[in-house]
Design a protein around this motif. Structure first.
Motif, mmCIF file in Angstrom:
data_model
loop_
_atom_site.group_PDB
_atom_site.id
_atom_site.type_symbol
_atom_site.label_atom_id
_atom_site.label_comp_id
_atom_site.label_asym_id
_atom_site.label_seq_id
_atom_site.Cartn_x
_atom_site.Cartn_y
_atom_site.Cartn_z
ATOM 1 N N SER A 232 0.814 -1.224 0.000
ATOM 2 C CA SER A 232 0.000 0.000 0.000
ATOM 3 C C SER A 232 0.850 1.277 0.000
ATOM 4 O O SER A 232 0.321 2.366 -0.204
ATOM 5 N N TYR A 233 2.155 1.144 0.246
ATOM 6 C CA TYR A 233 3.022 2.322 0.267
ATOM 7 C C TYR A 233 3.106 2.959 -1.119
ATOM 8 O O TYR A 233 3.110 2.259 -2.128
ATOM 9 N N ASP A 234 3.242 4.293 -1.134
ATOM 10 C CA ASP A 234 3.478 5.029 -2.379
ATOM 11 C C ASP A 234 4.968 5.195 -2.639
ATOM 12 O O ASP A 234 5.401 5.293 -3.782
ATOM 13 N N ASP A 235 5.738 5.247 -1.551
ATOM 14 C CA ASP A 235 7.178 5.437 -1.665
ATOM 15 C C ASP A 235 7.820 4.904 -0.397
ATOM 16 O O ASP A 235 7.160 4.707 0.629
ATOM 17 N N ILE A 236 9.117 4.704 -0.459
ATOM 18 C CA ILE A 236 9.851 4.209 0.698
ATOM 19 C C ILE A 236 11.255 4.815 0.663
ATOM 20 O O ILE A 236 11.861 4.897 -0.396
ATOM 21 N N ASP A 237 11.745 5.264 1.822
ATOM 22 C CA ASP A 237 13.076 5.875 1.841
ATOM 23 C C ASP A 237 13.949 5.347 2.987
ATOM 24 O O ASP A 237 14.999 5.888 3.274
ATOM 25 N N GLU A 238 13.502 4.260 3.627
ATOM 26 C CA GLU A 238 14.310 3.594 4.651
ATOM 27 C C GLU A 238 14.075 2.088 4.539
ATOM 28 O O GLU A 238 13.119 1.659 3.896
#
Length: 184
Positions: free
Chosen positions: A114-120
Motif C-alpha cells: 500500500s506504500y506510495d514510496d519508501i526511503d528507509e
C-alpha cells in the motif's frame, strides 16, 4: 504379464517403499533442525540483499514476496513431515505458531504493497502490523526455546540407551540444535 500389470505392481511397491513413513523422534528432530536452518539461511540472504540496496518501493515489495515464499515453503515442508506420536503435540503447536507468523508477515507485505514510496529499509517496524509481527515472533522464539528444552531433556536418558529391556522411546536421546535466540 502385461505392461499395465507391471505398472500397477511398480506403483504399489513404490507406495509401500517410498510412501510416507513415520519418523522416529530423533529423525523428526533432525528434519526439523534442517528445515529451520534452511529457513534461517534464506531469511539471512533476503535480509542481506535488502539491506545491501538503496531503499526503494520495488525492492521492498520483492523483499516481502521473498519472505512470504520462504515462510510458505517452510510451512509446506513442516506439514508434510510424518510426525511420530511422541512429538505430535509439539508438531501441532509448531504448525500453529508458524502459521501465525506467516499471517503476520502477510499483513506486513500488504502494508508495504500500500506504500506510495519508501526511503528507509524497515519503515514497517513502527506500524501496528510490525509490532504485531514482533509479538508473534517472540512467541516463535519462546516455542523454539521450549522445544529445544524438551529435546535437551532427553539427554538425561543417555545412561539408559543400551538397557535392552527398556523400550527405545524411553531411552532414546535426541540431540538437536535449533539455534533459538536467548530469552531477553
Amino acid at each position: 504379464m502385461s505392461i499395465r500389470w507391471w505398472w500397477l505392481v511398480a506403483c504399489v511397491v513404490g507406495l509401500v517403499a517410498c510412501g510416507t513413513q513415520e519418523l522416529t523422534a530423533e529423525q523428526y528432530a533432525v528434519e526439523i533442525e534442517g528445515l529451520v536452518q534452511e529457513m534461517e539461511d534464506s531469511f539471512a540472504a533476503a535480509d542481506a540483499a535488502w539491506e545491501g540496496q538503496t531503499p526503494n518501493l520495488e525492492g521492498a515489495r520483492e523483499y516481502w514476496d521473498e519472505r512470504l515464499h520462504i515462510r510458505s515453503e517452510f510451512l509446506e515442508d513442516l506439514e508434510q513431515l510424518a510426525t511420530p506420536p511422541e512429538v505430535a503435540d509439539m508438531h501441532s503447536a509448531a504448525l500453529e505458531v508458524f502459521e501465525r507468523i506467516a499471517d503476520a508477515d502477510i499483513a506486513i507485505a500488504e502494508l508495504v504493497a500500500s506504500y506510495d514510496d519508501i526511503d528507509e529499509h524497515r519503515p514497517w517496524r513502527d506500524s501496528p502490523e510490525g509490532r504485531a509481527s514482533l509479538a508473534v515472533l517472540e512467541e516463535v522464539f519462546e516455542f523454539c526455546r521450549s522445544s529445544q528444552a524438551e529435546f535437551d531433556a532427553t539427554s538425561q536418558r543417555e545412561d539408559l540407551e543400551e538397557v535392552p529391556w527398556l523400550p527405545p522411546e524411553m531411552s532414546s536421546v535426541i540431540k538437536v540444535a535449533f539455534g533459538c535466540p536467548p530469552a531477553e
